[in-house]
Design an enzyme around this catalytic site. Structure first.
Site: not given
Length: 539
Positions: A211, A437, A466
């Protein structure tokens, strides 16, 4: 008045402060005196992982003034146990955020790998500056997320309340933390990583980040390419997109994931009784939200009540982790068919209830608001976000108000945006990206591959987690393991080097609440390693 003065004085200094953080030589690896401290390791007293060691590291607030004011970074490590000749050095770990703790990662991620690989690395976790166990732990408004919050939907007449709330938050941060806030960018955190490297005495580091951690890792690689040995980026933030535009992409992808959830629940009408088509399930969602506007429910053991804002926050995480879908469908089913609010109460406490303070939110704003030139005009936001909401109503206004402090943030970046990533001097980087995602949309993985010559992109076609590693998908996990073992990369050429299949949708199950549940029963939050947990929350 104190807050207004702080905002004005901070704004006059922002050009110099953010310029120091954002600029860098093509290779900042030349020896410099960073004024940092040393790592003195002691036991973390972790009974589940006795070998885990902890330390605090002094680093400069401002790397342009290395002998000025210091802060402390909390670091932990799980030392390599392989013979010295087989050890491969430290691997720094970051789960995202911005601002999430990485201290849980050494034990967990090393535990996902074969011993012959895990034992060859020193696994290094850390809390980013200003967060969690690092010092200071920045808190701007400990009660910012307390429920019941104003309705997210602008049609409910709460925009003035949210604008006041967001402006007040920016003012609180500036009033109390003006000395640190301009120095909490991704670049500052990347320099902290190099301080950790220096304190470890390692000429090179390995890195895994998910991320926002992909932005952190790629920024580190841009600043210090000669100090990178291996790097893995999982669920990728595009290297050039502004944070405002990134949020718009998120809104559209979250709508797609919510539509997928509704279609999944509709196929399980015999379990949830919400209707046999997706539109009926989405209507049930809207019905519950509308009812909570007039009849919010007790959030105990969390403080306050669950209104429409808290309800939306309980559901958006399904776009990060579809293992939440059975509980989400149960919430709707119980409420609509029996007016039973217990599943909603449990889900809220698991997924969305606020912590003791504002958590990583100061770090989130300090990075995102400072690194891009955000629109400052509410009229622009109102018109532009209305266009997005017209096709993506599930998440748009929720996401907008979460980021609204950037409208008022005193430490704003310039039009150039985030540091340009070229990959010059880096070894081959391994990239992982799912096509569905919602938090870091697929375009980001493609853009990062294009920006990093020699990188290899592994795509999970149809995948929606994710952070897609460590969910039991051998195609993905084995590729990661092979790279860490000896640097092996997928052999495929072209833009996508390897494609992996997605995991199957969860089995529809009615998640029955415990029969003895009462309003005072405590609900344990999900641990970072729970299958329903969400890692790397990049709103």
């Amino acid at each position: 008045m104190r807050k207004v003065i702080a905002l004005l004085s901070a704004a006059t200094a922002v050009a110099a402060l953010t310029g120091t953080s954002a600029s860098a030589a093509p290779d900042a690896a030349a020896p410099v005196d960073t004024g940092q401290g040393k790592l003195v390791w002691s036991s973390c007293n972790d009974t589940s992982t006795p070998a885990l060691q902890c330390a605090m590291l002094d680093v400069p607030v401002d790397y342009a003034d290395p002998h000025g004011r210091k802060i402390k970074i909390k670091v932990n490590r799980l030392p390599a146990t392989a013979p010295k000749s087989k050890q491969q050095g430290p691997i720094l770990l970051n789960p995202g955020g911005p601002g999430d703790s990485g201290l849980w990662m050494p034990a967990y991620i090393s535990g996902q790998l074969p011993k012959d690989v895990a034992s060859t690395y020193d696994w290094i976790g850390f809390d980013p500056r200003g967060t969690n166990g690092s010092e200071p732990h920045v808190v701007c408004d400990a009660h910012y997320f307390d429920g019941e919050r104003p309705d997210y939907q602008v049609g409910q007449g709460t925009s003035k309340a949210w604008l006041k709330k967001a402006a007040g938050y920016a003012a609180d941060c500036a009033a109390d933390w003006s000395w640190l806030m301009p120095h909490m960018t991704t670049v500052d955190n990347a320099r902290d990583m190099d301080s950790i490297r220096r304190a470890l005495g390692a000429p090179k580091i390995n890195f895994y980040g998910g991320s926002w951690g992909t932005s952190l890792g790629s920024t580190y690689g841009q600043l210090f390419p000669s100090h990178v040995r291996r790097m893995v980026l999982d669920s990728i933030v595009g290297p050039t997109i502004s944070w405002y535009d990134h949020n718009v992409l998120q809104d559209k992808e979250h709508q797609r994931r919510f539509d997928a959830f509704a279609a999944w629940a509709a196929k399980a009408d015999s379990v949830y009784h919400l209707g046999t088509d997706a539109a009926a399930v989405e209507k049930a969602y809207q019905q519950v939200e509308a009812d909570l506007r007039s009849n919010p429910v007790d959030a105990a053991p969390a403080p306050g009540r669950i209104g429409p804002a808290e309800f939306e926050d309980t559901f958006y995480g399904g776009g990060y982790n579809f293992l939440r879908w059975p509980r989400m469908a149960t919430v709707l089913s119980a409420y609509v068919t029996h007016h039973d609010t217990r599943p909603l109460n449990i889900a809220y406490n698991l997924y969305a209830a606020p912590g003791a303070d504002d958590g990583a939110f100061p770090a989130y704003n300090a990075a995102q608001c400072t690194e891009s030139a955000w629109p400052r005009d509410w009229e622009f936001w109102k018109k532009d976000q209305a266009k997005v909401n017209a096709s993506a109503p599930f998440y748009t206004y929720n996401n907008m108000w979460y980021n609204a402090a950037c409208m008022f943030w005193p430490y704003q970046g310039d039009a150039a945006g985030r540091m340009k990533i070229t990959g010059k001097g880096l070894p081959p980087v391994l990239l992982f990206q799912a096509t569905e995602d919602a938090a870091t949309p697929y375009q980001g993985g493609l853009a990062m591959h294009d920006a990093l010559p020699g990188s290899k992109l592994v795509v999970q076609n149809g995948g929606s987690f994710h952070e897609i590693l460590f969910h039991g998908n051998a195609c993905l996990d084995d590729t990661f393991t092979d790279y860490l073992r000896d640097g092996s990369l997928p052999k495929g050429g072209g833009r996508i080097a390897k494609t992996c299949a997605p995991e199957a949708d969860p089995t529809p199950t009615y998640v029955t609440p415990p029969p003895a549940l009462t309003r005072t029963t405590a609900v344990s939050p999900l641990s970072p390693t729970d299958p329903e947990a969400v890692h790397g929350v990049l709103r």
